[in-house]
Design an enzyme around this catalytic site. Structure first.
Site, short mmCIF file in Angstrom:
data_model
loop_
_atom_site.label_atom_id
_atom_site.label_comp_id
_atom_site.label_asym_id
_atom_site.label_seq_id
_atom_site.Cartn_x
_atom_site.Cartn_y
_atom_site.Cartn_z
N MET A 1 -14.59 -2.05 6.81
CA MET A 1 -15.57 -2.46 7.09
C MET A 1 -16.19 -4.02 7.35
SD MET A 1 -18.06 -0.82 3.68
CE MET A 1 -17.31 -2.34 2.23
N CYS A 2 -17.13 -4.47 7.76
CA CYS A 2 -18.05 -5.13 7.65
C CYS A 2 -19.21 -5.45 7.55
CB CYS A 2 -17.78 -6.51 8.94
SG CYS A 2 -15.69 -6.38 9.48
N GLY A 3 -19.90 -7.03 7.35
CA GLY A 3 -21.30 -6.58 7.02
C GLY A 3 -21.49 -7.34 8.60
#
Length: 297
Positions: A1-3
């Site tokens: 999970m990254c932004g």
């Protein structure tokens, strides 16, 4: 999970606010990736003056300090600005010439971005702290993107941070993973492409850069990526002409796009878009699976 966050400004009156707006967006996705953060800014003439090229480098040990780099490039009259793990070098010369001069002076230094309209910063640590290190709030320009990382495919190092900028004035940020990146990497290596990290996202960036170098536009390059890569992903790719967004055909990774007459923005979550001026009247939508969305200046 990254932004992921990206902002393309249509209204020149907003150019002085690019960094402030981008920092507020970055802070909206901090929880998605606390390991590290990178940003790219287009059009900040204080970081890359008109008539200059700019190169962003990660200076490794063995005496590769900003001061030593400035002395080594004295003939080019460089502007050298350290920012944490990254050092930005600007000089009144060509992009290829500046990259070659930096690599000749310090062969161990990793070039993480180069162009005539681009400043790239990468580093490990908390994204809010890194925003201050990069003086993101002070940035000006017409376009920017940022990425917060939760590492899954490679180690937490500055080299593994996003964005990956491997072509002139080009950047790619990625949320997800490519399951066949090793196969595509081998194909690119056979074509003479070299890599700086073990990150699967760099494979995507090198693939897109190769297609752009062949004369394709962002939309065509990302359509080719969609046909070549397997996995789950949301990608934002920027160039000197604009930016583009694509999700995998199943659309497992989140993305939201907002548009007004003054700007186009995308983010992994809506809360990153909420502080933007005029968001209450923006057209909001989730990009469709496998479809490429592109905007130009």
């Amino acid at each position: 999970m990254c932004g992921i966050v990206g902002l393309h400004l249509r209204d020149p009156e907003l150019y002085p606010q690019l960094g402030q707006l981008l920092e507020s967006m970055l802070c909206g996705v901090v929880e998605r990736g606390p390991d590290s953060a990178g940003v790219a800014v287009y059009g900040d003439t204080r970081r890359c003056p008109e008539g200059h090229a700019a190169v962003s480098v990660l200076l490794l040990p063995s005496g590769a300090t900003p001061e030593a780099l400035k002395d080594a490039l004295a003939d080019l009259d460089p502007l050298v600005t350290p920012a944490g793990d990254t050092t930005l070098v600007a000089a009144p010369t060509g992009v290829d010439e500046l990259v070659a001069a930096v690599r000749a002076a310090f062969p161990a230094a990793t070039v993480i971005g180069a162009g005539r309209d681009l400043a790239v910063y990468k580093g490990t640590g908390h994204p809010r702290d890194l925003a201050g290190t990069y003086d993101l709030a002070g940035a000006q320009g017409w376009q920017g993107l940022a990425h917060t990382r939760m590492a899954t495919e490679s180690a937490v190092t500055p080299e593994g941070c996003h964005p990956f900028s491997v072509g002139p004035d080009q950047c790619l940020v990625h949320n997800g993973s490519f399951s066949n990146h090793a196969t595509v990497r081998r194909d690119l290596v056979r074509e003479g492409v070299t890599f700086d990290s073990a990150n699967d996202s760099e494979v995507g960036a090198r693939f897109v850069a190769s297609r752009l170098a062949q004369g394709e536009d962002l939309e065509k390059a990302l359509l080719a990526l969609r046909e070549t890569f397997d996995g789950f992903y949301t990608l934002l790719v920027t160039s000197a002409e604009g930016f583009a967004v694509v999700r995998d055909p199943i659309a497992c990774k989140p993305a939201v796009i907002a548009e007004t007459d003054a700007w186009v923005a995308m983010a992994s979550e809506f809360r990153a878009l909420a502080p933007l001026p005029g968001i209450e009247s923006a057209r909001l939508y989730e990009p469709e699976p496998g479809k490429v969305y592109a905007w130009t200046r």
